[in-house]
Design a protein around this motif. Structure first.
Motif, PDB file in Angstrom:
ATOM      1  N   THR A 150       0.828  -1.200   0.000  1.00  0.00           N
ATOM      2  CA  THR A 150       0.000   0.000   0.000  1.00  0.00           C
ATOM      3  C   THR A 150       0.870   1.260   0.000  1.00  0.00           C
ATOM      4  OG1 THR A 150      -1.717  -1.218   1.135  1.00  0.00           O
ATOM      5  CG2 THR A 150      -1.869   1.156   1.227  1.00  0.00           C
ATOM      6  N   THR A 151       1.901   1.255   0.826  1.00  0.00           N
ATOM      7  CA  THR A 151       2.839   2.381   0.861  1.00  0.00           C
ATOM      8  C   THR A 151       3.449   2.604  -0.520  1.00  0.00           C
ATOM      9  OG1 THR A 151       3.372   1.787   3.129  1.00  0.00           O
ATOM     10  CG2 THR A 151       4.922   3.235   2.006  1.00  0.00           C
ATOM     11  N   SER A 152       3.846   1.511  -1.173  1.00  0.00           N
ATOM     12  CA  SER A 152       4.480   1.629  -2.489  1.00  0.00           C
ATOM     13  C   SER A 152       3.482   2.065  -3.548  1.00  0.00           C
ATOM     14  CB  SER A 152       5.116   0.293  -2.890  1.00  0.00           C
ATOM     15  OG  SER A 152       6.143  -0.051  -1.982  1.00  0.00           O
ATOM     16  N   SER A 153       2.239   1.559  -3.460  1.00  0.00           N
ATOM     17  CA  SER A 153       1.211   1.972  -4.430  1.00  0.00           C
ATOM     18  C   SER A 153       1.006   3.478  -4.357  1.00  0.00           C
ATOM     19  CB  SER A 153      -0.125   1.284  -4.131  1.00  0.00           C
ATOM     20  OG  SER A 153      -0.005  -0.106  -4.238  1.00  0.00           O
ATOM     21  N   ALA A 154       0.875   3.982  -3.129  1.00  0.00           N
ATOM     22  CA  ALA A 154       0.632   5.413  -2.938  1.00  0.00           C
ATOM     23  C   ALA A 154       1.852   6.221  -3.388  1.00  0.00           C
ATOM     24  CB  ALA A 154       0.313   5.687  -1.470  1.00  0.00           C
ATOM     25  N   ALA A 155       3.051   5.767  -3.004  1.00  0.00           N
ATOM     26  CA  ALA A 155       4.262   6.523  -3.313  1.00  0.00           C
ATOM     27  C   ALA A 155       4.519   6.562  -4.822  1.00  0.00           C
ATOM     28  CB  ALA A 155       5.456   5.908  -2.584  1.00  0.00           C
ATOM     29  N   LEU A 156       4.357   5.414  -5.477  1.00  0.00           N
ATOM     30  CA  LEU A 156       4.584   5.370  -6.923  1.00  0.00           C
ATOM     31  C   LEU A 156       3.511   6.159  -7.664  1.00  0.00           C
ATOM     32  CD1 LEU A 156       5.664   1.655  -7.469  1.00  0.00           C
ATOM     33  CD2 LEU A 156       7.077   3.686  -7.809  1.00  0.00           C
ATOM     34  N   GLY A 157       2.253   6.021  -7.188  1.00  0.00           N
ATOM     35  CA  GLY A 157       1.157   6.756  -7.815  1.00  0.00           C
ATOM     36  C   GLY A 157       1.412   8.253  -7.741  1.00  0.00           C
ATOM     37  N   ALA A 158       1.819   8.712  -6.557  1.00  0.00           N
ATOM     38  CA  ALA A 158       2.082  10.143  -6.380  1.00  0.00           C
ATOM     39  C   ALA A 158       3.282  10.584  -7.219  1.00  0.00           C
ATOM     40  CB  ALA A 158       2.326  10.440  -4.902  1.00  0.00           C
ATOM     41  N   ALA A 159       4.309   9.732  -7.295  1.00  0.00           N
ATOM     42  CA  ALA A 159       5.499  10.089  -8.077  1.00  0.00           C
ATOM     43  C   ALA A 159       5.157  10.212  -9.559  1.00  0.00           C
ATOM     44  CB  ALA A 159       6.595   9.043  -7.864  1.00  0.00           C
ATOM     45  N   LEU A 160       4.368   9.261 -10.065  1.00  0.00           N
ATOM     46  CA  LEU A 160       3.979   9.313 -11.478  1.00  0.00           C
ATOM     47  C   LEU A 160       3.108  10.545 -11.752  1.00  0.00           C
ATOM     48  CD1 LEU A 160       3.206   5.525 -12.040  1.00  0.00           C
ATOM     49  CD2 LEU A 160       4.943   6.826 -13.280  1.00  0.00           C
ATOM     50  N   ALA A 161       2.176  10.830 -10.817  1.00  0.00           N
ATOM     51  CA  ALA A 161       1.282  11.975 -10.992  1.00  0.00           C
ATOM     52  C   ALA A 161       2.067  13.275 -10.895  1.00  0.00           C
ATOM     53  CB  ALA A 161       0.176  11.937  -9.941  1.00  0.00           C
ATOM     54  N   HIS A 162       3.081  13.292 -10.030  1.00  0.00           N
ATOM     55  CA  HIS A 162       3.918  14.477  -9.858  1.00  0.00           C
ATOM     56  C   HIS A 162       4.638  14.821 -11.158  1.00  0.00           C
ATOM     57  CE1 HIS A 162       7.366  16.866  -8.447  1.00  0.00           C
ATOM     58  NE2 HIS A 162       6.504  17.308  -7.554  1.00  0.00           N
ATOM     59  N   ASP A 163       4.982  13.787 -11.919  1.00  0.00           N
ATOM     60  CA  ASP A 163       5.658  14.011 -13.198  1.00  0.00           C
ATOM     61  C   ASP A 163       4.666  14.296 -14.331  1.00  0.00           C
ATOM     62  OD1 ASP A 163       8.020  13.710 -11.915  1.00  0.00           O
ATOM     63  OD2 ASP A 163       8.368  11.640 -12.534  1.00  0.00           O
ATOM     64  N   GLY A 164       3.392  14.472 -13.974  1.00  0.00           N
ATOM     65  CA  GLY A 164       2.424  14.948 -14.961  1.00  0.00           C
ATOM     66  C   GLY A 164       1.436  13.923 -15.490  1.00  0.00           C
ATOM     67  N   ALA A 165       1.619  12.638 -15.135  1.00  0.00           N
ATOM     68  CA  ALA A 165       0.709  11.624 -15.666  1.00  0.00           C
ATOM     69  C   ALA A 165      -0.608  11.639 -14.885  1.00  0.00           C
ATOM     70  CB  ALA A 165       1.355  10.249 -15.572  1.00  0.00           C
ATOM     71  N   LYS A 166      -1.664  11.160 -15.542  1.00  0.00           N
ATOM     72  CA  LYS A 166      -2.953  11.036 -14.871  1.00  0.00           C
ATOM     73  C   LYS A 166      -3.022   9.645 -14.248  1.00  0.00           C
ATOM     74  CE  LYS A 166      -7.572  12.659 -15.576  1.00  0.00           C
ATOM     75  NZ  LYS A 166      -8.767  12.559 -16.371  1.00  0.00           N
ATOM     76  N   VAL A 167      -3.132   9.600 -12.918  1.00  0.00           N
ATOM     77  CA  VAL A 167      -2.982   8.328 -12.207  1.00  0.00           C
ATOM     78  C   VAL A 167      -4.177   8.062 -11.296  1.00  0.00           C
ATOM     79  CG1 VAL A 167      -1.514   7.010 -10.627  1.00  0.00           C
ATOM     80  CG2 VAL A 167      -0.476   8.692 -12.161  1.00  0.00           C
ATOM     81  N   VAL A 168      -4.625   6.806 -11.286  1.00  0.00           N
ATOM     82  CA  VAL A 168      -5.599   6.409 -10.260  1.00  0.00           C
ATOM     83  C   VAL A 168      -5.042   5.206  -9.512  1.00  0.00           C
ATOM     84  CG1 VAL A 168      -6.936   4.948 -11.859  1.00  0.00           C
ATOM     85  CG2 VAL A 168      -7.998   5.748  -9.750  1.00  0.00           C
ATOM     86  N   VAL A 169      -5.164   5.252  -8.195  1.00  0.00           N
ATOM     87  CA  VAL A 169      -4.734   4.124  -7.373  1.00  0.00           C
ATOM     88  C   VAL A 169      -5.988   3.441  -6.835  1.00  0.00           C
ATOM     89  CG1 VAL A 169      -3.148   3.398  -5.569  1.00  0.00           C
ATOM     90  CG2 VAL A 169      -2.778   5.570  -6.696  1.00  0.00           C
ATOM     91  N   VAL A 170      -6.113   2.149  -7.109  1.00  0.00           N
ATOM     92  CA  VAL A 170      -7.329   1.419  -6.738  1.00  0.00           C
ATOM     93  C   VAL A 170      -7.016   0.479  -5.575  1.00  0.00           C
ATOM     94  CG1 VAL A 170      -9.204  -0.038  -7.588  1.00  0.00           C
ATOM     95  CG2 VAL A 170      -7.967   1.436  -9.180  1.00  0.00           C
ATOM     96  N   ASP A 171      -7.785   0.617  -4.506  1.00  0.00           N
ATOM     97  CA  ASP A 171      -7.595  -0.253  -3.342  1.00  0.00           C
ATOM     98  C   ASP A 171      -8.436  -1.517  -3.530  1.00  0.00           C
ATOM     99  OD1 ASP A 171      -7.160  -1.392  -0.919  1.00  0.00           O
ATOM    100  OD2 ASP A 171      -7.693   0.362   0.278  1.00  0.00           O
ATOM    101  N   PHE A 172      -7.772  -2.662  -3.649  1.00  0.00           N
ATOM    102  CA  PHE A 172      -8.489  -3.936  -3.808  1.00  0.00           C
ATOM    103  C   PHE A 172      -8.664  -4.668  -2.486  1.00  0.00           C
ATOM    104  CE2 PHE A 172      -9.591  -5.346  -8.059  1.00  0.00           C
ATOM    105  CZ  PHE A 172      -9.054  -4.334  -8.841  1.00  0.00           C
ATOM    106  N   ASP A 173      -8.168  -4.084  -1.411  1.00  0.00           N
ATOM    107  CA  ASP A 173      -8.248  -4.786  -0.127  1.00  0.00           C
ATOM    108  C   ASP A 173      -9.611  -4.537   0.505  1.00  0.00           C
ATOM    109  OD1 ASP A 173      -7.553  -6.336   1.951  1.00  0.00           O
ATOM    110  OD2 ASP A 173      -5.705  -5.269   2.432  1.00  0.00           O
ATOM    111  N   VAL A 174     -10.644  -5.142  -0.102  1.00  0.00           N
ATOM    112  CA  VAL A 174     -12.008  -4.945   0.385  1.00  0.00           C
ATOM    113  C   VAL A 174     -12.140  -5.572   1.772  1.00  0.00           C
ATOM    114  CG1 VAL A 174     -14.434  -5.432  -0.067  1.00  0.00           C
ATOM    115  CG2 VAL A 174     -12.895  -4.935  -1.959  1.00  0.00           C
ATOM    116  N   GLY A 175     -12.620  -4.796   2.712  1.00  0.00           N
ATOM    117  CA  GLY A 175     -12.765  -5.296   4.075  1.00  0.00           C
ATOM    118  C   GLY A 175     -11.645  -4.840   4.979  1.00  0.00           C
TER     119      GLY A 175
END
Lengths: 247, 271
Positions: free
Chosen positions: B17-42
């Motif tokens: 989860t930490t890596s998903s958020a960090a990578l998502g933010a890093a990619l978005a910071h460089d200008g890409a349109k990013v969505v991070v989807v949480d699959f850990d239902v429950g």
């Protein structure tokens, strides 16, 4: 009360596969049995002494019906050695055991068709006789060029398995023949499982959890610690497990 | 059409989860349109790590079951306007995810976003297999210790057999992200070394993230570490991993090792 073990020799258990006829009955059973009788009348003893498995996958039957069918078949000298495709709850000790994971081989021809085929062959008998005898069947082998991952089970009972890569901890290779690993063997290797005591296990780097040949096995703990990380081969000499360096 | 990444590991607590958020933010910071989807239902956590827990109205399960539109469930990040979160449901369980529903959501997301990052739950059951099912690229998060490595190996086997890509005969692109790496402990032999992990898993290395208080602090603040302090060591490592995902060739740095060793790590590709 304690029992004393007078026989220190271990019981040997081996997996073995056999060819059996698989019969798929249809509902209603009375009609199907009539058709079976018709077939049997043209070829007496077709089912005699043949192992037969009953495949009831997809049939909605209860235990009484199934027991009745097995009895009816028994009267016709069709002896059922196992039942495939049944719900576990359906079978009890009065019925043959459940069989799973059956694999299809070539269809066994019903007697009538077989006779017809024989006649066809006779008609073209000359050309058949003229063709050269088929070459001796070579031993099949399986070559895997990717690492075998943890949790994967690679079963190849037909012959040798060669792995160009590593076998992970928690992975398993089961071969009818020898096993060759051109990488690190960290998982389990079971060679010669179909009763082939001349099978061997070779690996370039030995870290195995378990090795077995023809039902004899050694867990990592029982293996010489000096073998770890070495290029090693294992083989059987009589009842004893042998190993040697491949360097 | 965007790319779908699954961040997976098999084992829990390694930093998916930490890596998903960090990578998502890093990619978005460089200008890409990013969505991070949480699959850990429950057992949702991504909303906390991304600091959006007070803005969750609808979630992935609502969208799959037709109770909400995708646009209603997406949460835009307050710091980066190209970063979005699709939260998981905390009250349902993973049986509420259906294969068709997940496929529909992923297809809809990938037509809008450049990157769809699926944060997989731990384990190899329904949640994890559905998270990886439609991925184009897999990031396998692994800690340098034996149980994590073996679980990752198991996951790699599943990525090569249970995904749409694998089933259609294509090869899944897989990358190793080594997290919580402690150079001092690796040197003492308390921890597996980078080479040991690569030798066992034999997939290319995307990045090495050092064990760091910065990561823990950022998580507790609800800020992806790459947004909290862009010059911290883990943040730099995540930014470089994100650029490697974009196809840039950046030399690999093992945290805490001397410069002379970097050359050896340059352009490393596992067998």
């Amino acid at each position: 009360m304690t029992s004393v073990l007078t026989q220190p020799r271990p019981i040997r258990l081996k997996g073995r596969s056999f060819l059996a006829l698989s019969l798929s009955p249809e509902l209603p059973f009375a009609d199907w049995l009539a058709r079976l009788d018709d077939l049997a009348s043209r070829s007496t003893g077709f089912f005699m002494r043949r192992p037969v498995v009953l495949d009831i996958a997809g049939l909605d039957v209860d235990r009484a019906q199934l027991r009745d069918l097995v009895e009816q078949l028994g009267v016709r000298h069709v002896r059922i050695m196992g039942i495939e495709g049944a719900r576990p709850s359906l079978l009890d000790s009065s019925l043959p055991p459940a069989m799973t994971d059956g694999r299809t081989t070539s269809d066994i021809e019903a007697p009538v068709a077989a006779e017809q085929a024989a006649a066809d062959n006779a008609a073209v008998g000359k050309s058949v006789a003229a063709s050269p005898p088929p070459p001796a069947r070579s031993v099949p082998s399986l070559v895997v060029t990717e690492p075998v991952r943890s949790g994967q089970s690679l079963i190849f009972i037909e012959g040798d398995v060669t792995i160009v890569g590593s076998v992970a901890s928690g992975a398993e290779i089961v071969a009818g023949g020898s096993i060759h690993v051109y990488g690190t063997l960290r998982g389990r290797a079971l060679a010669g499982t179909m009763g082939n005591s001349s099978a061997r296990i070779f690996c370039r780097k030995m870290e195995a959890e378990l090795v077995a040949i023809d039902g004899y096995y050694k867990a990592a703990e029982d293996l010489d610690p000096g073998l770890r990380g070495k290029a090693v081969q294992f083989w059987l000499e009589g009842d004893t497990f042998k190993f040697g360096s491949l360097a | 059409m965007g790319k779908v990444i699954v961040v997976t590991s098999g084992k829990g607590g390694v930093g998916k989860t930490t890596s998903s958020a960090a990578l998502g933010a890093a990619l978005a910071h460089d200008g890409a349109k990013v969505v991070v989807v949480d699959f850990d239902v429950g057992l949702r956590n991504l909303d906390l790590i991304m600091g959006a827990e007070r803005r969750v109205v609808y979630d992935l399960v609502n969208v799959i079951q037709g109770e909400a539109k995708l646009t209603q469930a997406l949460i835009r990040d307050k710091r980066l306007e190209t970063l979005y979160l699709l939260p998981a449901s905390q009250t349902r369980d993973k049986d509420n995810l259906t294969a068709e529903g997940v496929e529909k959501v992923i297809n809809a997301l990938k037509s809008v976003f450049d990157w769809v990052i699926c944060d997989s739950p731990a384990g190899i059951e329904r949640g994890a297999t559905l998270a990886m099912r439609h991925a184009d690229i897999a990031i396998v998060v692994t800690n340098p210790e034996v149980s994590s490595v073996r679980d990752s190996d198991r996951i790699i086997g599943l990525l090569d057999s249970k995904t749409v890509k694998a089933e259609s005969g294509e090869r899944m692109e897989k990358h190793l992200l080594l997290t919580r790496y402690d150079p001092a402990r690796a040197e003492r032999g308390d921890m597996l070394k980078v080479d040991d992990v690569l030798e066992i898993l034999s997939i290319p290395l995307l990045g090495i993230i050092p064990e760091s208080m910065d990561v823990l602090r950022a998580s507790n603040l609800g800020t992806p570490v790459t947004l909290a302090d862009q010059r911290s060591v883990p943040s730099v490592a995540y930014f470089q991993a994100a650029r490697r995902l974009n196809g840039e060739d950046i030399p690999m740095i093992i945290p805490g090792e001397k410069r002379g060793f970097f050359g050896k790590m340059f352009g490393r590709k596992a067998a």
